[in-house]
Design a protein around this motif. Structure first.
Motif, short mmCIF file in Angstrom:
data_model
loop_
_atom_site.label_atom_id
_atom_site.label_comp_id
_atom_site.label_asym_id
_atom_site.label_seq_id
_atom_site.Cartn_x
_atom_site.Cartn_y
_atom_site.Cartn_z
N UNK A 13 1.09 -1.17 0.04
CA UNK A 13 -0.06 0.09 -0.09
C UNK A 13 0.84 1.27 0.15
N UNK A 14 0.69 2.11 -0.95
CA UNK A 14 1.43 3.47 -1.12
C UNK A 14 0.57 4.33 -0.37
N UNK A 15 1.12 5.11 0.72
CA UNK A 15 0.48 6.24 1.56
C UNK A 15 0.99 7.49 1.17
N UNK A 16 0.33 8.41 1.48
CA UNK A 16 1.14 10.08 1.26
C UNK A 16 1.90 9.92 2.77
N UNK A 17 2.88 10.31 2.84
CA UNK A 17 3.77 10.53 4.06
C UNK A 17 2.99 10.99 5.15
N UNK A 18 2.19 12.08 5.17
CA UNK A 18 1.33 12.61 6.16
C UNK A 18 0.31 11.71 7.02
N UNK A 19 -0.05 10.66 5.87
CA UNK A 19 -1.11 9.69 6.34
C UNK A 19 -0.51 8.62 7.21
N UNK A 20 0.60 8.22 6.83
CA UNK A 20 1.53 7.17 7.67
C UNK A 20 1.93 7.95 8.87
N UNK A 21 2.62 8.82 8.79
CA UNK A 21 2.99 9.77 10.15
C UNK A 21 1.72 9.70 11.05
N UNK A 22 0.69 10.23 10.61
CA UNK A 22 -0.49 10.28 11.53
C UNK A 22 -0.81 8.74 11.94
N UNK A 23 -1.00 7.89 11.09
CA UNK A 23 -1.15 6.35 11.44
C UNK A 23 -0.10 5.91 12.71
N UNK A 24 1.04 6.31 12.42
CA UNK A 24 2.02 5.85 13.32
C UNK A 24 1.76 6.66 14.62
N UNK A 25 1.06 7.90 14.77
CA UNK A 25 0.93 8.41 15.83
C UNK A 25 -0.11 7.74 16.64
N UNK A 26 -1.07 7.59 15.71
CA UNK A 26 -2.24 6.97 16.48
C UNK A 26 -2.14 5.58 16.91
N UNK A 27 -0.96 4.76 16.29
CA UNK A 27 -0.86 3.26 16.60
C UNK A 27 -0.19 3.23 18.02
N UNK A 28 0.84 4.32 17.99
CA UNK A 28 1.64 4.72 19.25
C UNK A 28 0.84 4.84 20.37
N UNK A 29 -0.18 5.81 20.24
CA UNK A 29 -1.06 6.23 21.29
C UNK A 29 -2.24 4.91 21.49
N UNK A 30 -2.36 4.12 20.86
CA UNK A 30 -3.00 2.74 21.08
C UNK A 30 -2.44 1.54 21.39
N UNK A 31 -0.78 1.97 21.63
CA UNK A 31 -0.16 0.68 21.90
C UNK A 31 -0.31 -0.39 20.80
N UNK A 32 -0.25 -0.15 19.85
CA UNK A 32 -0.39 -1.18 18.52
C UNK A 32 0.62 -0.83 17.66
N UNK A 33 1.07 -1.93 16.81
CA UNK A 33 2.08 -1.50 15.53
C UNK A 33 1.15 -0.88 14.63
N UNK A 34 1.88 -0.36 13.68
CA UNK A 34 1.32 0.26 12.60
C UNK A 34 0.57 -0.42 11.81
N UNK A 35 0.84 -1.85 11.56
CA UNK A 35 0.08 -2.91 10.90
C UNK A 35 -1.24 -2.95 11.41
N UNK A 36 -1.00 -3.43 12.83
CA UNK A 36 -2.36 -3.47 13.63
C UNK A 36 -3.36 -2.45 13.47
N UNK A 37 -2.80 -0.91 13.72
CA UNK A 37 -3.69 0.04 13.75
C UNK A 37 -4.35 0.35 12.19
N UNK A 38 -3.62 -0.06 11.29
CA UNK A 38 -4.36 -0.09 9.89
C UNK A 38 -5.34 -1.09 9.84
N UNK A 39 -5.02 -2.47 10.36
CA UNK A 39 -6.25 -3.46 10.07
C UNK A 39 -7.34 -2.91 11.06
#
Length: 82
Positions: A13-39
């Protein structure tokens, strides 16, 4: 052929950098991996949109016939009221 390490298929999956960075922030806040957050995000999106169904040509034809019958029924009821 060797067995796959994971039971679920992988998707590139190709994501705009801003979305990936925001997803990473959300994943960290939810104590999940980036993959688990995307799922989790995709699962929530699919649940929200569960009412949307892809229709094949046969289903569309059946629905069109049913709608045409409803229209004719309404027309005949309306004609009787005059």
């Amino acid at each position: 052929m060797s067995e796959r390490a994971y039971k679920h298929p992988q998707v590139n999956l190709r994501l705009p950098l801003e979305i990936k960075e925001r997803m990473t922030e959300i994943a960290d806040a939810n104590n999940r991996s980036l993959n688990a957050e995307m799922v989790a995000a995709l699962e929530a999106w699919t649940v929200k949109n569960k009412h949307i169904q892809a229709l094949d040509l046969a289903s569309l034809a059946e629905r069109l016939i049913a709608l045409e019958f409803e229209v004719e029924t309404i027309k005949s009821m309306h004609g009787k009221e005059k």
